[in-house]
Write an enzyme that holds these catalytic residues in place. Structure first.
Site, PDB file in Angstrom:
ATOM      1  N   TRP A  30       6.770  32.686   2.445  1.00 33.26           N
ATOM      2  CA  TRP A  30       5.963  31.551   2.914  1.00 33.26           C
ATOM      3  C   TRP A  30       4.770  31.385   1.966  1.00 33.26           C
ATOM      4  O   TRP A  30       4.069  32.374   1.670  1.00 33.26           O
ATOM      5  CB  TRP A  30       5.491  31.854   4.340  1.00 33.26           C
ATOM      6  CG  TRP A  30       4.629  30.786   4.965  1.00 33.26           C
ATOM      7  CD1 TRP A  30       4.856  29.442   4.954  1.00 33.26           C
ATOM      8  CD2 TRP A  30       3.412  30.998   5.705  1.00 33.26           C
ATOM      9  NE1 TRP A  30       3.863  28.804   5.649  1.00 33.26           N
ATOM     10  CE2 TRP A  30       2.962  29.720   6.117  1.00 33.26           C
ATOM     11  CE3 TRP A  30       2.670  32.116   6.056  1.00 33.26           C
ATOM     12  CZ2 TRP A  30       1.803  29.551   6.864  1.00 33.26           C
ATOM     13  CZ3 TRP A  30       1.519  31.958   6.802  1.00 33.26           C
ATOM     14  CH2 TRP A  30       1.092  30.687   7.198  1.00 33.26           C
TER      15      TRP A  30
ATOM     16  N   ASP B 292       5.859  39.869   9.999  1.00 37.08           N
ATOM     17  CA  ASP B 292       5.446  38.517  10.355  1.00 37.08           C
ATOM     18  C   ASP B 292       6.540  37.951  11.247  1.00 37.08           C
ATOM     19  O   ASP B 292       7.650  37.680  10.797  1.00 37.08           O
ATOM     20  CB  ASP B 292       5.295  37.663   9.085  1.00 37.08           C
ATOM     21  CG  ASP B 292       4.834  36.244   9.416  1.00 37.08           C
ATOM     22  OD1 ASP B 292       4.757  35.895  10.617  1.00 37.08           O
ATOM     23  OD2 ASP B 292       4.564  35.472   8.475  1.00 37.08           O
TER      24      ASP B 292
ATOM     25  N   LYS C 134       6.329  27.890  17.079  1.00 37.31           N
ATOM     26  CA  LYS C 134       7.689  27.384  17.085  1.00 37.31           C
ATOM     27  C   LYS C 134       8.407  27.674  18.394  1.00 37.31           C
ATOM     28  O   LYS C 134       9.014  26.781  18.967  1.00 37.31           O
ATOM     29  CB  LYS C 134       8.470  27.997  15.929  1.00 37.31           C
ATOM     30  CG  LYS C 134       8.361  27.246  14.629  1.00 37.31           C
ATOM     31  CD  LYS C 134       6.989  27.253  13.968  1.00 37.31           C
ATOM     32  CE  LYS C 134       6.628  28.576  13.349  1.00 37.31           C
ATOM     33  NZ  LYS C 134       5.429  28.533  12.496  1.00 37.31           N
TER      34      LYS C 134
HETATM   35  N1  PLA Z   1       4.446  32.942   8.935  1.00 37.72           N
HETATM   36  C1  PLA Z   1       5.485  32.236   8.475  1.00 37.72           C
HETATM   37  C2  PLA Z   1       6.593  32.958   7.797  1.00 37.72           C
HETATM   38  C3  PLA Z   1       5.515  30.832   8.636  1.00 37.72           C
HETATM   39  O1  PLA Z   1       6.547  30.165   8.158  1.00 37.72           O
HETATM   40  C4  PLA Z   1       4.455  30.184   9.288  1.00 37.72           C
HETATM   41  C5  PLA Z   1       4.443  28.693   9.475  1.00 37.72           C
HETATM   42  C6  PLA Z   1       3.395  30.981   9.760  1.00 37.72           C
HETATM   43  C7  PLA Z   1       3.435  32.350   9.574  1.00 37.72           C
HETATM   44  C8  PLA Z   1       2.185  30.424  10.447  1.00 37.72           C
HETATM   45  O2  PLA Z   1       2.413  29.642  11.508  1.00 37.72           O
HETATM   46  P1  PLA Z   1       1.286  29.369  12.592  1.00 37.72           P
HETATM   47  O3  PLA Z   1      -0.016  29.797  12.040  1.00 37.72           O
HETATM   48  O4  PLA Z   1       1.352  27.911  12.826  1.00 37.72           O
HETATM   49  O5  PLA Z   1       1.693  30.161  13.769  1.00 37.72           O
HETATM   50  N2  PLA Z   1       5.143  27.933   8.534  1.00 37.72           N
HETATM   51  C9  PLA Z   1       5.322  26.474   8.692  1.00 37.72           C
HETATM   52  C10 PLA Z   1       4.025  25.718   8.812  1.00 37.72           C
HETATM   53  C11 PLA Z   1       6.133  26.158   9.929  1.00 37.72           C
HETATM   54  C12 PLA Z   1       2.979  26.007   7.787  1.00 37.72           C
HETATM   55  O6  PLA Z   1       3.264  26.091   6.581  1.00 37.72           O
HETATM   56  O7  PLA Z   1       1.836  26.151   8.208  1.00 37.72           O
HETATM   57  C13 PLA Z   1       6.122  25.994   7.471  1.00 37.72           C
HETATM   58  O8  PLA Z   1       6.478  24.812   7.423  1.00 37.72           O
HETATM   59  O9  PLA Z   1       6.421  26.841   6.605  1.00 37.72           O
END
Ligand code: PLA
Length: 420
Positions: free
Chosen positions: A148, A229, A266
């Site tokens: 991510w 995570d 989610k």
């Molecule tokens: N960890 C991972 C692996 C993630 O993909 C995301 C969110 C988070 C943590 C954090 O989410 P939260 O703070 O909202 O609980 N990833 C998203 C959104 C869904 C983003 O980038 O913020 C994504 O589209 O990758």
């Protein structure tokens, strides 16, 4: 004597700003996709950037069970808006630990787990990162490649030094298990290892349980510290919350220490409510309570104490058997819709005769498909077809619907066959 004009003229000139030297920062690679999407007037535009669930009608979804609980909370006049403790709501914390570790977890029974409420997944990772930077002897965290996009930033700003381990093999569109094991074997003893608990983002590729067991043995034998995570514990692949938590539970079962950041963005659709939790499993109850005392010192100067509303919703649902069951049914409906989108997109590409093997679309799990499309193909799809996705070729399957699948398949087909 300065005239009135002299005084008032200068502050309006941009070059006189104390921030005049500031360069414009780029948009966030994921959230910036939504910014660009919002600006596009095209009626056929589709946002497959951010991982946010949409209905068949392309609308955001608030779960029925969430709506009902919210109504109850609003109607309950005995509730107030007092600050909650620095560590958050006690019920919420206990129930979150139970959700990820299992109701019969020995670590919970022995009071070896400390859980604090966090600002969704991101905030929980950040608190965990800062705690480690302050109190743990090894300040290096290993992240999978790819991961991510926010992970490196969160942990660097938390004060850790970021390194990577191999994870994804583009050639097979699967796990690079040997590369992973090699890289973790050569990590210095004590290093922190970030692991996606399930539904790896962006690849949709997870180790099998047998591979998890080998990873666990390696991590424990080298005294590495696992930091999970868990942003997607939703049964998206397996249809079961417990099955999604299995990798974490393997590591808890051996009695060793670890951290887990959970998100309810989610799995309960509580994105903007920012509800999450950080749990640290320790060797003894005494250590766990000292860890908690230090977590409070990380949180208090950062945001003092967490918000009350989202965590109250989660606690109400997790506490009540009927509400919990209703939640899992709604969760399953989301998971099923995503899986059917995978099937539909796969079939749409097959029927168009799009060159290449697209079976990874139905093999990968979770919210995303890592298509293998390159940056140039992605920008072609955005420019010509108004399909918005991250430049690494990731698409959010949760943002697709039966109506938009043909359009996406046309775009992918055109991108892949262009100039052939
Ligand atoms: N960890 C991972 C692996 C993630 O993909 C995301 C969110 C988070 C943590 C954090 O989410 P939260 O703070 O909202 O609980 N990833 C998203 C959104 C869904 C983003 O980038 O913020 C994504 O589209 O990758």
């Amino acid at each position: 004597m300065a005239s009135h004009d002299d005084i008032s003229a200068s502050p309006t000139a941009a070059s006189d700003s104390v921030f005049a030297q500031l360069v414009r920062a780029p948009e966030d690679p994921i959230l910036g996709v939504t910014v660009a999407y919002n600006k596009d007037p095209s009626p056929v535009k589709v946002n497959l950037g951010v991982g946010a669930y949409r209905t068949e009608e392309g609308k955001p979804l608030v779960l029925n069970v969430v709506r009902r609980v919210e109504q109850q909370l609003v109607n309950d006049v005995s509730r107030n808006k007092e600050y909650i403790p620095i560590v958050g709501l006690a019920d919420f914390n206990k129930l979150s630990a139970k959700l990820i570790f299992g109701a019969d977890s020995p670590a919970i029974q022995e009071n070896r787990v400390t859980t604090v409420q966090g600002l969704s997944g991101t905030g929980s990772l950040r608190v965990g990162g800062e705690f480690l930077a302050k109190h743990y002897h090894q300040r290096t965290i290993y992240l999978p490649t790819p991961t991510w996009g926010n992970h490196p930033k969160v942990f660097t700003l938390a004060g850790l030094s970021v390194k990577t381990y191999r994870y994804y093999a583009p050639a097979t569109r699967g796990l690079d298990f040997e590369g992973l094991m090699e890289d973790l074997s050569s990590a210095p003893s004590g290093s922190i290892v970030l692991l996606h608990a399930c539904a790896h983002n962006p690849t949709g590729v997870d180790p099998t349980l047998e591979q998890w067991e080998q990873i666990r043995q390696l991590i424990r034998s080298k005294a590495l510290l696992p930091f999970f995570d868990s942003a997607y514990q939703a049964g998206f692949a397996s249809g079961s919350l417990d099955a999604d938590a299995q990798p974490v539970r393997l590591f808890v079962a051996d009695g060793g220490e670890l951290l887990v950041a959970q998100s309810y963005a989610k799995n309960m659709g509580l994105y903007g409510e920012r509800v999450g939790a950080l749990s640290i499993v320790c060797k003894s109850a005494d250590v766990a309570s000292r860890v908690e005392s230090q977590l409070k010192l990380v949180i208090r100067p950062m945001y003092s104490s967490p918000p009350i509303h989202g965590a109250s919703i989660v606690a109400a649902i997790l506490k009540d058997g009927d509400l919990y069951n209703e939640w899992t049914i709604e969760l399953k409906a989301m998971a099923d819709r995503i899986i059917s989108m995978r099937q539909q997109l796969f079939e749409a590409l097959l029927s168009r005769g799009t060159p290449g093997d697209w079976s990874h679309i139905i093999k990968q799990i979770g919210m995303f498909t890592f298509t293998g499309l390159n940056t140039e193909q992605v920008s072609f799809m955005t420019n010509e077809y108004h399909i918005y996705m991250t430049s690494d070729g990731r698409i959010s399957m949760a943002g697709l619907s039966s109506k938009t699948v043909p359009h996406l398949a046309d775009a992918i087909h055109a991108a892949v066959t262009r100039g052939v």
